[in-house]
Motif scaffolding. Structure first.
Motif, short mmCIF file in Angstrom:
data_model
loop_
_atom_site.label_atom_id
_atom_site.label_comp_id
_atom_site.label_asym_id
_atom_site.label_seq_id
_atom_site.Cartn_x
_atom_site.Cartn_y
_atom_site.Cartn_z
N ASP A 163 0.83 -1.20 0.00
CA ASP A 163 0.00 0.00 0.00
C ASP A 163 0.87 1.25 0.00
O ASP A 163 0.58 2.23 -0.70
CB ASP A 163 -0.92 0.01 1.22
CG ASP A 163 -2.07 -0.98 1.10
OD1 ASP A 163 -2.09 -1.73 0.11
OD2 ASP A 163 -2.94 -1.01 1.99
N VAL A 164 1.92 1.22 0.79
CA VAL A 164 2.82 2.38 0.89
C VAL A 164 3.52 2.62 -0.44
O VAL A 164 3.64 3.77 -0.90
CB VAL A 164 3.84 2.18 2.02
CG1 VAL A 164 4.84 3.33 2.05
CG2 VAL A 164 3.13 2.07 3.37
N GLN A 165 3.96 1.54 -1.09
CA GLN A 165 4.62 1.67 -2.40
C GLN A 165 3.70 2.33 -3.42
O GLN A 165 4.13 3.19 -4.20
CB GLN A 165 5.08 0.30 -2.92
CG GLN A 165 6.32 -0.23 -2.24
CD GLN A 165 6.90 -1.46 -2.93
OE1 GLN A 165 8.02 -1.86 -2.66
NE2 GLN A 165 6.16 -2.07 -3.83
N LYS A 166 2.44 1.93 -3.43
CA LYS A 166 1.48 2.51 -4.39
C LYS A 166 1.34 4.01 -4.17
O LYS A 166 1.36 4.80 -5.12
CB LYS A 166 0.12 1.83 -4.25
CG LYS A 166 0.06 0.42 -4.78
CD LYS A 166 -1.32 -0.19 -4.57
CE LYS A 166 -1.37 -1.64 -5.00
NZ LYS A 166 -2.70 -2.26 -4.74
N MET A 167 1.22 4.42 -2.91
CA MET A 167 1.05 5.84 -2.62
C MET A 167 2.31 6.62 -2.96
O MET A 167 2.24 7.75 -3.48
CB MET A 167 0.66 6.04 -1.15
CG MET A 167 -0.75 5.58 -0.82
SD MET A 167 -1.32 6.12 0.83
CE MET A 167 -0.30 5.11 1.89
N MET A 168 3.47 6.03 -2.70
CA MET A 168 4.73 6.71 -3.00
C MET A 168 4.93 6.85 -4.50
O MET A 168 5.38 7.90 -4.99
CB MET A 168 5.90 5.96 -2.36
CG MET A 168 5.90 5.97 -0.85
SD MET A 168 7.33 5.14 -0.12
CE MET A 168 8.60 6.39 -0.34
N MET A 169 4.59 5.80 -5.26
CA MET A 169 4.76 5.87 -6.71
C MET A 169 3.79 6.86 -7.33
O MET A 169 4.14 7.60 -8.25
CB MET A 169 4.61 4.50 -7.36
CG MET A 169 5.07 4.49 -8.81
SD MET A 169 5.33 2.85 -9.50
CE MET A 169 3.70 2.47 -10.05
N LEU A 170 2.55 6.90 -6.85
CA LEU A 170 1.57 7.88 -7.33
C LEU A 170 2.08 9.30 -7.11
O LEU A 170 2.02 10.15 -8.01
CB LEU A 170 0.24 7.69 -6.61
CG LEU A 170 -0.74 6.68 -7.18
CD1 LEU A 170 -1.89 6.45 -6.20
CD2 LEU A 170 -1.28 7.12 -8.53
N THR A 171 2.62 9.55 -5.92
CA THR A 171 3.12 10.88 -5.60
C THR A 171 4.31 11.25 -6.47
O THR A 171 4.37 12.35 -7.03
CB THR A 171 3.52 10.95 -4.11
OG1 THR A 171 2.38 10.66 -3.30
CG2 THR A 171 4.06 12.32 -3.75
N ALA A 172 5.28 10.32 -6.59
CA ALA A 172 6.49 10.59 -7.38
C ALA A 172 6.16 10.79 -8.86
O ALA A 172 6.73 11.65 -9.52
CB ALA A 172 7.50 9.46 -7.20
N ALA A 173 5.23 9.98 -9.38
CA ALA A 173 4.84 10.11 -10.79
C ALA A 173 4.16 11.43 -11.06
O ALA A 173 4.39 12.06 -12.10
CB ALA A 173 3.93 8.94 -11.19
N GLN A 174 3.32 11.88 -10.13
CA GLN A 174 2.64 13.16 -10.29
C GLN A 174 3.62 14.32 -10.24
O GLN A 174 3.49 15.30 -10.97
CB GLN A 174 1.56 13.33 -9.20
CG GLN A 174 0.35 12.42 -9.40
CD GLN A 174 -0.59 12.41 -8.20
OE1 GLN A 174 -0.30 13.01 -7.16
NE2 GLN A 174 -1.70 11.70 -8.33
N LYS A 175 4.64 14.22 -9.38
CA LYS A 175 5.62 15.30 -9.24
C LYS A 175 6.58 15.37 -10.43
O LYS A 175 6.92 16.45 -10.91
CB LYS A 175 6.43 15.12 -7.95
CG LYS A 175 5.65 15.41 -6.68
CD LYS A 175 6.49 15.17 -5.45
CE LYS A 175 7.61 16.18 -5.30
NZ LYS A 175 8.33 16.02 -4.02
#
Length: 266
Positions: A163-175
């Motif tokens: 779950d943490v990986q998904k949220m981190m990747m979403l954030t990094a991809a958006q940035k």
């Protein structure tokens, strides 16, 4: 006259603030812009990587109502999906209803503090030619000799890592607006037509690297309860904790090249 000066100073201060904000935004965009040494090999890659698409899950109207009652921000896509699949009908016969439903401990949200690309995260290939006996330039280009799988991941063990990986990747991809994936593969025989010249009497080395993004931030955990009181429905989060975490996330189907010539073997 004094009022005029105050208005004028306020105007210039606001102008400076807007200019500074725009400059910071442009600087941030340059920070994530790929150098010319980084090339997209999606078309040439002999290994077809699956597209990583993690769209932000839209909460249903029921879920929006529930989330608005929580004092802690909830952004976990899997928890939102569970709430989307839940329905609690309002009924006039529920006036005396009292119930608390425990949904378990969840990573609720992730807050990014730093997102930094490393364009030479992992060396994956070396093309080499000895032109010390030659009288003219020798042309070489990139050819992947062995299949390479580049894996990222969290930098520490942490509960509910997926779950943490998904949220981190979403954030990094958006940035960054970069094609990120925790696993990407470069197939053997992948080529790029870009030519590099090795001068006569020199050795040439063409190094290939897989780039990645280093994402750092804080994840917030909590125990989630749905509370029913008559016709009111709400989310209550208890035992809230936060933990720092980092991750390496490879940039999919991209390679960074570094060309070096030398008079002696390296």
């Amino acid at each position: 006259m004094k009022v005029y000066r105050i208005v004028l100073i306020t105007f210039f201060l606001s102008l400076f603030t807007v200019t500074a904000a725009e400059a910071a935004k442009k600087s941030d965009n340059r920070h994530y812009q790929m150098p010319s040494s980084v090339m997209n090999i999606a078309k040439e890659n002999t290994y077809p990587n699956p597209t990583q698409d993690l769209p932000s899950l839209q909460p249903s109207e029921f879920t929006k109502d529930l989330l608005s009652t929580s004092k802690v921000k909830i952004e976990n896509p899997d928890l939102i999906r569970m709430l989307n699949e839940t329905s609690i009908n309002k009924t006039p016969f529920a006036i005396g209803l009292r119930a608390t439903i425990y949904l378990g401990e969840w990573p609720l949200n992730y807050e990014s503090s730093e997102t930094v690309p490393n364009w030479e995260y992992q060396k994956i290939n070396t093309n080499y030619f000895d032109n010390r006996g030659g009288n003219a330039n020798y042309k070489i280009h990139y050819v992947q000799e062995m299949q390479k799988q580049i894996k990222g991941g969290l930098t520490a063990k942490i509960p509910h890592a997926d779950d943490v990986q998904k949220m981190m990747m979403l954030t990094a991809a958006q940035k960054t607006k970069l094609p990120l994936s925790f696993s990407t593969t470069i197939g053997a025989g992948t080529k790029k037509s870009q030519v590099y010249n090795i001068p006569a009497q020199r050795l040439g080395y063409l190094y290939a690297y897989a780039p990645a993004v280093n994402e750092k931030g804080k994840v917030t955990y909590g125990e989630v309860f749905i509370v029913l009181k008559g016709m009111k429905r709400s989310i209550v989060v208890k035992n809230v904790t936060s933990q720092g975490i980092g991750a390496w996330i490879p940039i999919q189907d991209h390679v960074t090249f570094a060309f070096v010539t030398s008079s002696e073997p390296k």
